[in-house]
Design a protein around this motif. Structure first.
Motif, short mmCIF file in Angstrom:
data_model
loop_
_atom_site.label_atom_id
_atom_site.label_comp_id
_atom_site.label_asym_id
_atom_site.label_seq_id
_atom_site.Cartn_x
_atom_site.Cartn_y
_atom_site.Cartn_z
N SER A 99 0.82 -1.20 0.00
CA SER A 99 0.00 0.00 0.00
C SER A 99 0.85 1.26 0.00
CB SER A 99 -0.91 0.01 1.23
OG SER A 99 -1.65 1.21 1.29
N HIS A 100 0.31 2.32 -0.61
CA HIS A 100 0.91 3.65 -0.53
C HIS A 100 0.10 4.54 0.40
CE1 HIS A 100 3.80 3.83 -4.11
NE2 HIS A 100 3.48 2.56 -3.92
N ASN A 101 -0.94 3.97 1.00
CA ASN A 101 -1.81 4.73 1.88
C ASN A 101 -1.15 4.99 3.22
OD1 ASN A 101 -4.00 4.87 4.09
ND2 ASN A 101 -5.16 5.26 2.22
N GLU A 102 -1.06 6.27 3.58
CA GLU A 102 -0.37 6.66 4.81
C GLU A 102 -0.99 6.02 6.05
OE1 GLU A 102 2.39 8.85 5.31
OE2 GLU A 102 2.62 8.32 3.22
N GLN A 103 -2.31 6.01 6.12
CA GLN A 103 -2.98 5.47 7.30
C GLN A 103 -2.73 3.97 7.46
OE1 GLN A 103 -4.39 7.33 9.67
NE2 GLN A 103 -3.69 9.07 8.45
N GLU A 104 -2.67 3.26 6.35
CA GLU A 104 -2.40 1.82 6.42
C GLU A 104 -0.98 1.56 6.88
OE1 GLU A 104 -3.40 -0.11 2.80
OE2 GLU A 104 -5.56 0.24 3.01
N ILE A 105 -0.04 2.37 6.42
CA ILE A 105 1.35 2.23 6.85
C ILE A 105 1.47 2.47 8.36
CG2 ILE A 105 3.67 3.22 6.67
CD1 ILE A 105 3.04 3.81 3.73
N ILE A 106 0.79 3.50 8.82
CA ILE A 106 0.79 3.80 10.25
C ILE A 106 0.19 2.63 11.04
CG2 ILE A 106 -0.23 5.29 12.02
CD1 ILE A 106 -0.02 7.59 9.98
N GLN A 107 -0.87 2.05 10.50
CA GLN A 107 -1.53 0.93 11.17
C GLN A 107 -0.61 -0.27 11.31
OE1 GLN A 107 -4.61 1.07 12.39
NE2 GLN A 107 -4.83 -1.05 13.04
N TYR A 108 0.10 -0.60 10.25
CA TYR A 108 0.91 -1.81 10.23
C TYR A 108 2.26 -1.64 10.94
CZ TYR A 108 -2.12 -4.65 7.30
OH TYR A 108 -3.16 -5.40 6.83
N VAL A 109 2.87 -0.49 10.77
CA VAL A 109 4.20 -0.27 11.35
C VAL A 109 4.13 0.52 12.64
CG1 VAL A 109 6.49 0.69 10.95
CG2 VAL A 109 5.26 -0.39 9.06
N GLY A 110 3.36 1.58 12.64
CA GLY A 110 3.26 2.43 13.83
C GLY A 110 2.66 1.72 15.02
N LYS A 111 1.85 0.67 14.75
CA LYS A 111 1.26 -0.11 15.83
C LYS A 111 1.90 -1.49 15.97
CE LYS A 111 -3.21 2.25 15.66
NZ LYS A 111 -4.68 2.08 15.55
#
Length: 231
Positions: A27-39
């Motif tokens: 994904s290039h979606n910022e929110q999805e990246i935050i979901q997978y890595v940031g959490k």
């Protein structure tokens, strides 16, 4: 690339032994990246270093860098003239950028340049697209005056290397991070083997330039040697 990675991981005995199943999310979606890595949801992630630093994910979730791609430069690329990094030159120009706020070469670096020069986005005709290849198509068709991207050898087939101007050099490449709650050497070595094979077989010039972080990985049985991957 994600599909090939999934196939390789699912056929790996060490991965099968340690995980019940494998899923890949591209994904290039910022929110999805935050979901997978940031959490800390992802066990293995290909992301930019600034994302990891923003969420302190390395210390919070014990992510370790296992491989990385080479640093690169960000350029302004034009079709018929060499771009200038001045307010007078850029004012009113049609600029192609990526609609991807965490992309350094296609978004962060060029917007930083506009800010440094005191140019408001309202004074620019900015066209956003979803890939670097789409940026090149915009430039080739004359839909924009300049684009911001990296430069690869193949670009010389469509554009002139005389009409590129570096904005910033030594932009850090994306990195592969593996969540390591224990010193799981078998997992690190198998992941590195898989990523190395993947990079060898890819068609992308950039993704072929993979550097493995040094770890002492044992060779198969019947061998007394120890293999250390060099970055």
């Amino acid at each position: 690339m994600a599909s090939k990675l999934l196939s390789s991981l699912c056929s790996n005995q060490t991965i099968n032994r340690q995980y019940g199943n494998v899923t890949v999310q591209w994904s290039h979606n910022e929110q999805e990246i935050i979901q997978y890595v940031g959490k800390g949801i992802a066990d293995l992630a290909l992301v930019k270093e600034n994302v990891m630093l923003a969420f302190a994910a390395e210390t919070t979730y014990r992510y370790q860098t296992v491989a990385q791609y080479k640093d690169y430069s960000t350029y302004l690329i034009s079709l018929k003239e060499k771009p200038k990094l001045t307010k007078q030159y850029l004012w009113g120009k049609r600029l192609g950028l990526l609609d991807y706020p965490s992309s350094r070469s296609g978004h962060i670096v060029p917007k930083g340049l506009l800010n440094e020069l005191g140019i408001s986005e309202a004074n620019m005709d900015i066209v956003y697209v979803n890939s670097h290849e789409a940026l090149r198509d915009l430039l080739a068709t004359g839909s924009v005056d300049i684009i911001s991207s990296f430069w690869k050898d193949k670009d010389a087939e469509r554009f002139s290397a005389n009409y590129i101007t570096p904005i910033k050099t030594k932009v850090s490449g994306s990195k592969w991070y593996l969540k390591m709650e224990t010193q799981n050497t078998d997992l690190i070595c198998e992941i590195q083997n898989t990523l190395s094979t993947l990079s060898t077989n890819t068609q992308s010039d950039y993704y072929r330039q993979l550097e493995l972080v040094p770890y002492h990985c044992p060779l198969p049985k019947n061998s007394n040697e120890v293999l250390e991957y060099e970055s």
